[in-house]
Each structure stands twice: as structure tokens, then as C-alpha cells.
Design a protein around this motif. Structure first.
Motif, PDB file in Angstrom:
ATOM      1  N   UNK A   1     -56.527 -79.760 -32.588  1.00  0.00           N
ATOM      2  CA  UNK A   1     -56.600 -78.394 -32.041  1.00  0.00           C
ATOM      3  C   UNK A   1     -55.404 -77.659 -32.122  1.00  0.00           C
ATOM      4  N   UNK A   2     -55.402 -76.459 -32.534  1.00  0.00           N
ATOM      5  CA  UNK A   2     -54.225 -75.596 -32.723  1.00  0.00           C
ATOM      6  C   UNK A   2     -53.862 -74.618 -31.602  1.00  0.00           C
ATOM      7  N   UNK A   3     -52.514 -74.662 -31.351  1.00  0.00           N
ATOM      8  CA  UNK A   3     -51.908 -73.702 -30.383  1.00  0.00           C
ATOM      9  C   UNK A   3     -52.548 -72.466 -30.370  1.00  0.00           C
ATOM     10  N   UNK A   4     -52.720 -71.533 -29.206  1.00  0.00           N
ATOM     11  CA  UNK A   4     -53.100 -70.277 -29.272  1.00  0.00           C
ATOM     12  C   UNK A   4     -52.215 -69.436 -30.048  1.00  0.00           C
ATOM     13  N   UNK A   5     -52.620 -68.439 -30.815  1.00  0.00           N
ATOM     14  CA  UNK A   5     -51.743 -67.420 -31.496  1.00  0.00           C
ATOM     15  C   UNK A   5     -51.123 -66.366 -30.519  1.00  0.00           C
ATOM     16  N   UNK A   6     -50.007 -65.990 -30.551  1.00  0.00           N
ATOM     17  CA  UNK A   6     -49.243 -65.067 -29.731  1.00  0.00           C
ATOM     18  C   UNK A   6     -49.794 -63.525 -30.377  1.00  0.00           C
ATOM     19  N   UNK A   7     -50.284 -62.817 -29.069  1.00  0.00           N
ATOM     20  CA  UNK A   7     -51.260 -61.803 -29.097  1.00  0.00           C
ATOM     21  C   UNK A   7     -50.234 -60.382 -29.565  1.00  0.00           C
ATOM     22  N   UNK A   8     -49.930 -60.513 -31.076  1.00  0.00           N
ATOM     23  CA  UNK A   8     -48.816 -59.542 -31.716  1.00  0.00           C
ATOM     24  C   UNK A   8     -49.369 -57.867 -31.496  1.00  0.00           C
ATOM     25  N   UNK A   9     -50.789 -57.854 -31.857  1.00  0.00           N
ATOM     26  CA  UNK A   9     -51.596 -56.735 -31.670  1.00  0.00           C
ATOM     27  C   UNK A   9     -51.198 -55.933 -30.376  1.00  0.00           C
ATOM     28  N   UNK A  10     -51.472 -56.837 -29.351  1.00  0.00           N
ATOM     29  CA  UNK A  10     -51.292 -56.153 -27.839  1.00  0.00           C
ATOM     30  C   UNK A  10     -49.917 -56.024 -27.554  1.00  0.00           C
ATOM     31  N   UNK A  11     -48.977 -56.795 -28.098  1.00  0.00           N
ATOM     32  CA  UNK A  11     -47.519 -56.713 -27.737  1.00  0.00           C
ATOM     33  C   UNK A  11     -46.957 -55.418 -28.653  1.00  0.00           C
ATOM     34  N   UNK A  12     -47.404 -55.202 -29.674  1.00  0.00           N
ATOM     35  CA  UNK A  12     -47.188 -54.176 -30.360  1.00  0.00           C
ATOM     36  C   UNK A  12     -47.662 -52.922 -29.966  1.00  0.00           C
ATOM     37  N   UNK A  13     -48.812 -52.848 -29.426  1.00  0.00           N
ATOM     38  CA  UNK A  13     -49.554 -51.675 -28.747  1.00  0.00           C
ATOM     39  C   UNK A  13     -48.790 -51.220 -27.600  1.00  0.00           C
ATOM     40  N   UNK A  14     -48.340 -52.217 -26.646  1.00  0.00           N
ATOM     41  CA  UNK A  14     -47.568 -52.057 -25.493  1.00  0.00           C
ATOM     42  C   UNK A  14     -46.111 -51.394 -25.831  1.00  0.00           C
ATOM     43  N   UNK A  15     -45.484 -52.032 -26.681  1.00  0.00           N
ATOM     44  CA  UNK A  15     -44.220 -51.882 -26.929  1.00  0.00           C
ATOM     45  C   UNK A  15     -44.100 -50.501 -27.675  1.00  0.00           C
ATOM     46  N   UNK A  16     -44.727 -50.240 -28.869  1.00  0.00           N
ATOM     47  CA  UNK A  16     -44.696 -49.190 -29.683  1.00  0.00           C
ATOM     48  C   UNK A  16     -45.590 -47.856 -29.081  1.00  0.00           C
ATOM     49  N   UNK A  17     -46.654 -48.175 -28.494  1.00  0.00           N
ATOM     50  CA  UNK A  17     -47.562 -47.400 -28.282  1.00  0.00           C
ATOM     51  C   UNK A  17     -47.317 -46.911 -26.861  1.00  0.00           C
ATOM     52  N   UNK A  18     -47.467 -47.633 -25.827  1.00  0.00           N
ATOM     53  CA  UNK A  18     -47.248 -47.343 -24.304  1.00  0.00           C
ATOM     54  C   UNK A  18     -45.976 -47.239 -23.858  1.00  0.00           C
ATOM     55  N   UNK A  19     -45.083 -47.930 -24.398  1.00  0.00           N
ATOM     56  CA  UNK A  19     -43.775 -47.815 -23.955  1.00  0.00           C
ATOM     57  C   UNK A  19     -43.041 -47.016 -24.777  1.00  0.00           C
ATOM     58  N   UNK A  20     -43.357 -46.619 -25.730  1.00  0.00           N
ATOM     59  CA  UNK A  20     -42.969 -45.719 -26.862  1.00  0.00           C
ATOM     60  C   UNK A  20     -41.630 -46.209 -27.324  1.00  0.00           C
ATOM     61  N   UNK A  21     -41.359 -47.213 -27.434  1.00  0.00           N
ATOM     62  CA  UNK A  21     -39.924 -47.954 -27.978  1.00  0.00           C
ATOM     63  C   UNK A  21     -39.921 -47.584 -29.643  1.00  0.00           C
ATOM     64  N   UNK A  22     -38.848 -47.465 -30.142  1.00  0.00           N
ATOM     65  CA  UNK A  22     -38.762 -47.121 -31.642  1.00  0.00           C
ATOM     66  C   UNK A  22     -38.767 -48.512 -32.161  1.00  0.00           C
TER      67      UNK A  22
END
Length: 63
Positions: A1-22
Motif C-alpha cells: 500500500x502506498x502513502x497518500x499523495x500530497x494534494x498539490x493541485x489544491x495547494x496551488x489553487x489555494x496559494x496562487x489563486x485564492x490567496x493570490x501569492x506570487x
């Protein structure tokens, strides 16, 4: 069984989209820093109202 993958798509949407971080700022954040920034989006006062506060409101606004 492999470890769950980090949700990079959601993290990028939050950081770059919602929070509008550079992008350069986003990619230098640690995960705890990103989580702290995300807490700004949570409504304040998530706790349930205490009965005494409800009673005061009922007394103040009886209608």
C-alpha cells in the motif's frame, strides 16, 4: 500500500489563486506557513454559541 499523495493541485489553487501569492513566494512557503495563511479564510467564531449568550440575545430582542 502506498502513502497518500500530497494534494498539490489544491495547494496551488489555494496559494496562487485564492490567496493570490506570487509564485516565488508560494514555492518558498513551508506547509505550516501555507496552512496558517489558509486559516484566514475560515470564518471567525466557529465555536457554538453558549446558552448564556443566547439567553442575552433573546432578552435583548424578544420578537
Amino acid at each position: 500500500m502506498s502513502a497518500p499523495r500530497f494534494p498539490w493541485e489544491e495547494a496551488m489553487a489555494l496559494g496562487l489563486g485564492t490567496l493570490r501569492l506570487a509564485p516565488d513566494i508560494f514555492w518558498r512557503l513551508t506547509l505550516p506557513e501555507l496552512a496558517a495563511a489558509a486559516r484566514v479564510l475560515q470564518p471567525a467564531g466557529d465555536a457554538a454559541m453558549e446558552r448564556s449568550a443566547l439567553d442575552r440575545l433573546i432578552e435583548r430582542y424578544p420578537d
